[in-house]
Design a protein around this motif. Sequence first.
Motif, short mmCIF file in Angstrom:
data_model
loop_
_atom_site.label_atom_id
_atom_site.label_comp_id
_atom_site.label_asym_id
_atom_site.label_seq_id
_atom_site.Cartn_x
_atom_site.Cartn_y
_atom_site.Cartn_z
N ASN A 1 -4.78 20.00 -10.83
CA ASN A 1 -5.94 19.49 -10.11
C ASN A 1 -6.49 18.21 -10.69
O ASN A 1 -6.10 17.76 -11.78
CB ASN A 1 -7.05 20.55 -10.07
CG ASN A 1 -7.66 20.83 -11.44
OD1 ASN A 1 -7.42 20.15 -12.43
ND2 ASN A 1 -8.48 21.86 -11.50
N LYS A 2 -7.38 17.60 -9.91
CA LYS A 2 -8.29 16.56 -10.37
C LYS A 2 -9.65 16.89 -9.79
O LYS A 2 -9.76 17.73 -8.88
CB LYS A 2 -7.81 15.17 -9.94
CG LYS A 2 -6.58 14.73 -10.73
CD LYS A 2 -6.14 13.31 -10.41
CE LYS A 2 -4.93 12.96 -11.29
NZ LYS A 2 -4.37 11.62 -10.94
N ILE B 1 -12.61 9.74 -9.45
CA ILE B 1 -11.75 10.90 -9.65
C ILE B 1 -11.58 11.15 -11.15
O ILE B 1 -11.16 10.25 -11.89
CB ILE B 1 -10.37 10.71 -8.99
CG1 ILE B 1 -10.53 10.26 -7.52
CG2 ILE B 1 -9.56 11.98 -9.09
CD1 ILE B 1 -11.22 11.24 -6.63
N LEU C 1 -10.09 8.67 -0.68
CA LEU C 1 -10.82 9.37 -1.72
C LEU C 1 -11.40 8.41 -2.76
O LEU C 1 -12.58 8.47 -3.09
CB LEU C 1 -9.91 10.38 -2.43
CG LEU C 1 -9.64 11.70 -1.71
CD1 LEU C 1 -8.54 12.49 -2.41
CD2 LEU C 1 -10.92 12.53 -1.64
N THR C 2 -10.56 7.51 -3.26
CA THR C 2 -11.00 6.64 -4.35
C THR C 2 -12.03 5.60 -3.91
O THR C 2 -12.80 5.11 -4.73
CB THR C 2 -9.80 5.94 -5.00
OG1 THR C 2 -9.08 5.19 -4.00
CG2 THR C 2 -8.85 6.95 -5.63
N TYR D 1 -3.65 22.52 4.22
CA TYR D 1 -4.41 21.49 3.50
C TYR D 1 -5.84 21.40 4.03
O TYR D 1 -6.10 21.59 5.22
CB TYR D 1 -3.71 20.14 3.62
CG TYR D 1 -2.33 20.12 3.01
CD1 TYR D 1 -2.12 20.60 1.72
CD2 TYR D 1 -1.23 19.62 3.72
CE1 TYR D 1 -0.85 20.58 1.15
CE2 TYR D 1 0.03 19.60 3.15
CZ TYR D 1 0.22 20.08 1.87
OH TYR D 1 1.49 20.07 1.32
N ASP E 1 -0.95 13.45 -3.43
CA ASP E 1 -2.32 12.98 -3.30
C ASP E 1 -3.20 13.41 -4.48
O ASP E 1 -4.27 12.83 -4.69
CB ASP E 1 -2.94 13.48 -2.00
CG ASP E 1 -2.37 12.77 -0.78
OD1 ASP E 1 -1.71 11.73 -0.96
OD2 ASP E 1 -2.57 13.26 0.35
N VAL E 2 -2.75 14.42 -5.22
CA VAL E 2 -3.44 14.76 -6.46
C VAL E 2 -2.93 13.88 -7.60
O VAL E 2 -3.70 13.40 -8.43
CB VAL E 2 -3.27 16.26 -6.79
CG1 VAL E 2 -3.70 16.57 -8.24
CG2 VAL E 2 -4.12 17.09 -5.84
N LEU F 1 -9.86 19.05 -6.40
CA LEU F 1 -8.72 18.62 -5.60
C LEU F 1 -7.50 19.28 -6.22
O LEU F 1 -7.10 18.95 -7.34
CB LEU F 1 -8.59 17.10 -5.63
CG LEU F 1 -9.85 16.31 -5.24
CD1 LEU F 1 -9.61 14.82 -5.44
CD2 LEU F 1 -10.25 16.60 -3.80
N SER G 1 -1.70 10.86 -7.31
CA SER G 1 -2.20 9.51 -7.07
C SER G 1 -3.13 9.55 -5.85
O SER G 1 -2.69 9.33 -4.72
CB SER G 1 -1.03 8.55 -6.80
OG SER G 1 -1.48 7.22 -6.59
N PRO G 2 -4.41 9.83 -6.08
CA PRO G 2 -5.35 9.99 -4.96
C PRO G 2 -5.37 8.78 -4.04
O PRO G 2 -5.41 7.63 -4.50
CB PRO G 2 -6.69 10.19 -5.66
CG PRO G 2 -6.34 10.78 -6.98
CD PRO G 2 -5.06 10.09 -7.37
N LEU H 1 -4.61 19.71 -1.35
CA LEU H 1 -3.96 18.46 -0.94
C LEU H 1 -2.47 18.53 -1.22
O LEU H 1 -2.02 19.34 -2.02
CB LEU H 1 -4.54 17.29 -1.74
CG LEU H 1 -6.02 16.94 -1.55
CD1 LEU H 1 -6.41 15.82 -2.51
CD2 LEU H 1 -6.32 16.54 -0.11
#
Length: 214
Positions: free
Chosen positions: A45-46, A32, A26-27, A79, A18-19, A58, A21-22, A14
Motif C-alpha cells: 500500500n501507500k 502520497i 492522485l498526485t 477496483y 497505480d500503487v 491505497l 507509481s500513483p 487499485l
Amino acid sequence: MDSPPALDHIIILLPHKDVLSPPSWLTDAFTITPGGRHADNKTENKLIVFKDGIYIELIAFIDDSPSNRKSHWWGDKDYGFIDWALTSSDPQDVEAVRSRLEKLDHQDSLPASYGTAQEGGRRRADGQEVKWKVTFPFGDVKRGEVPFWCHDLTPRELRVPVDKVATTHPCGAVGVAKVYLAVPDAKRSGYEKFYSALLGRQSGGMQAGTTGKE
C-alpha cells in the motif's frame, strides 16, 4: 467505551502499477506517503494521510496476481472503495460493541457481529515493522457494508505518519468530515439498529452521516 469509536481509515483498491507509481489524478490532488508490503506478502500500500489522523489506504494485490487474491478477504473486490475501519482507545471496546449487537433482534437488524482479533502487519519502505490487530465482521453482510476494527500494537505514528509534509495536500484537504452510507430503503431500519449499537447510540437517533476522527 468512554467515547464513540473513531474513523481510522478508508481503503481503495487499485491496480498494482497505480500503487507503485500513483497516477496524476492522485498526485495532482494529494501527497502520497510511502506504505509497505503486508506480512502475508499478498498486498502492499501507500497512504493519503490527513491532519485529523484519518487516512486513505491505497492498496493493491502484488503483481495483480489471481493467486494473491485467492482466499483473501478482499479477493473478490473490484477496483475502487472496498472497506473501511474504525478504531478506539482500547481494543476491549470491541467486546462492548459485540455485547450490544448480541442483544439486538436480528430479524429486525443486520445479522452481523464481530469475531476475534487477528494480528497483522507490514514492513515500511525504511524497513520498520508495523503491527496491529484487526477485528472483522461476520454474518450476512458484505465486506465494506459495515466497518472492521484496527488497533495498533506498535505506536500509531509508525503506521500513520502525521507530519506537515505528509498531511499537506495540493487540493487543500485536511481530514474526513463524514461517512455516508447509501442503503436500500427496505433495509434502512436494520442498518440504523446495527449502527446505533455499533456507535453506542439510541436506536433511531442516527443522522444520515456519521463522523469520526482521531
